[in-house]
Design an enzyme around this catalytic site. Structure first.
Site, PDB file in Angstrom:
ATOM      1  CG  PHE A   1      -1.902   1.044   1.128  1.00  0.00           C
ATOM      2  CD1 PHE A   1      -3.039   1.140   0.148  1.00  0.00           C
ATOM      3  CD2 PHE A   1      -2.074   2.099   2.245  1.00  0.00           C
ATOM      4  CE1 PHE A   1      -3.896   1.911   0.158  1.00  0.00           C
ATOM      5  CE2 PHE A   1      -3.092   2.929   2.058  1.00  0.00           C
ATOM      6  CZ  PHE A   1      -3.871   3.135   0.944  1.00  0.00           C
ATOM      7  CE1 TYR A   2       6.368   5.244   1.205  1.00  0.00           C
ATOM      8  CE2 TYR A   2       7.726   3.017   0.153  1.00  0.00           C
ATOM      9  CZ  TYR A   2       7.455   4.509   0.344  1.00  0.00           C
ATOM     10  OH  TYR A   2       8.574   5.355   0.257  1.00  0.00           O
ATOM     11  CB  ALA A   3       4.625   0.823  -3.556  1.00  0.00           C
TER      12      ALA A   3
END
Length: 340
Positions: A156-158
């Site tokens: 999700f960070y990416a």
């Protein structure tokens, strides 16, 4: 110039602000100083910046607010007229995004929207912002190029950082806001984040404790020294993004646009095995690491490798600090900082 640096108490933000102050730019720093990791090191970075400001005679102003607070961001832009905005604030960490995705929405999506809106209405000459090599996700075409697709993030960070790139493009297109996105590749060096591998490994090895090594140390990373990252950030920020006259709408390219929008990789262009990275640390510490070898973690990418030719072509710079030298510099800083 007067330059806003968001995330100024963070690892890369601190180094960027330091370099700007040293060359005579007035810096306004914006940071919430949250407790994602040890707040003490963030406060020490801020102390260093204030000391550097006094030493150089270059003004440094600090705003302790959250970028997700729209009123705080608006107030900042009303008080100051910026020649450049360098947006480095973000909720970082690949693995933490699995545990706490809402933090990434607030810090990476809402906050970036507030920055874009503020730059739009202030008619900021140029916005430079941090993205990440993690956007390449499941891409296995090495080295990673800005001209390749980055549509399959593995965490999700990416996904939030890829969203930042698309959000920036929409503002470049709709409002002619010049934006430059920078995909960082595994940054390390002095004043680094305590949650990063090099910091953890050093702490454990000095305490004679085993280090946790995922994928049995077989994955590779394009480890990039922080001073090299900062040089690329500042050069890219200095050069305002312009519309690409050669852009062809029949052959759209993720790295370019007919809007004033750019994307660059910033990587060492030299992938190193994690096991070799550990060997460099062993050499710097003059200690052999006790290793707890584990499989690849969920969300981890096996390999990263940057094609930094676009950055070199644009700003005549490419990172080149050898890992052995960079790791030794980190260890020297760590020993001094913690007096070990």
């Amino acid at each position: 110039m007067k330059i806003l640096v968001t995330g100024v108490a963070g690892f890369i933000g601190f180094h960027t602000a330091s370099r700007l102050l040293e060359r005579g730019d007035e810096v306004v720093g914006f940071d919430s100083v949250n407790d994602y990791y040890d707040v003490d090191i963030k406060e020490r970075r801020l102390e260093e910046l204030h000391s550097l400001s006094e030493k150089t005679g270059t003004p440094f102003h600090f705003i302790r607010k959250n970028l997700a607070d729209q009123k705080a961001v608006t107030s900042c832009f009303e008080e100051h007229k910026f020649d450049r905005v360098i947006h480095l604030a973000a909720q970082a960490g690949v693995r933490y995004s699995i545990e706490n995705p809402h933090s990434y929405v607030e810090s990476n999506i809402i906050a970036f929207t507030n920055v874009l809106e503020a730059c739009r209405y202030a008619k900021t000459p140029h916005l430079t912002y941090a993205s990440t090599s993690s956007v390449y996700g499941a891409n296995t075409n090495m080295p990673f190029s800005e001209h390749d697709g980055a549509n399959h993030p593995l965490q999700f960070y990416a996904a939030t950082k890829k969203a930042n790139e698309m959000m920036a493009h929409s503002y470049s297109h709709l409002f002619s806001l010049p934006t430059t996105g920078l995909r960082f590749f595994t940054v390390y060096g002095p004043w680094g984040r305590p949650d990063m591998a090099l910091f953890k490994f050093t702490k454990s090895m000095l305490a004679d404790e085993p280090i946790t090594v995922f994928n049995h140390g077989n994955h590779t990373r394009d480890f990039t020294y922080v001073a090299d990252i900062v040089e690329g950030v500042i050069r890219a920020s200095d050069q305002i993004a312009e519309p690409n006259a050669d852009w062809n709408s029949d052959d759209p390219d993720p790295a370019t646009s007919n809007a004033p929008y750019r994307l660059f990789n910033i990587g060492n262009n030299n992938p190193v095995k994690l096991s070799a990275y550990i060997e460099a640390l062993e050499h710097a510490l003059n200690k052999t690491a006790k290793q707890d070898l584990l499989p690849l973690q969920a969300g981890d990418v096996p390999d990263t490798y940057a094609d930094s030719s676009e950055l070199k072509n644009a700003v005549n710079y490419q990172p080149a600090t050898p890992v052995k030298e960079g790791v030794a510099n980190f260890v020297a800083w760590y020993r001094d900082y913690y007096q070990v």
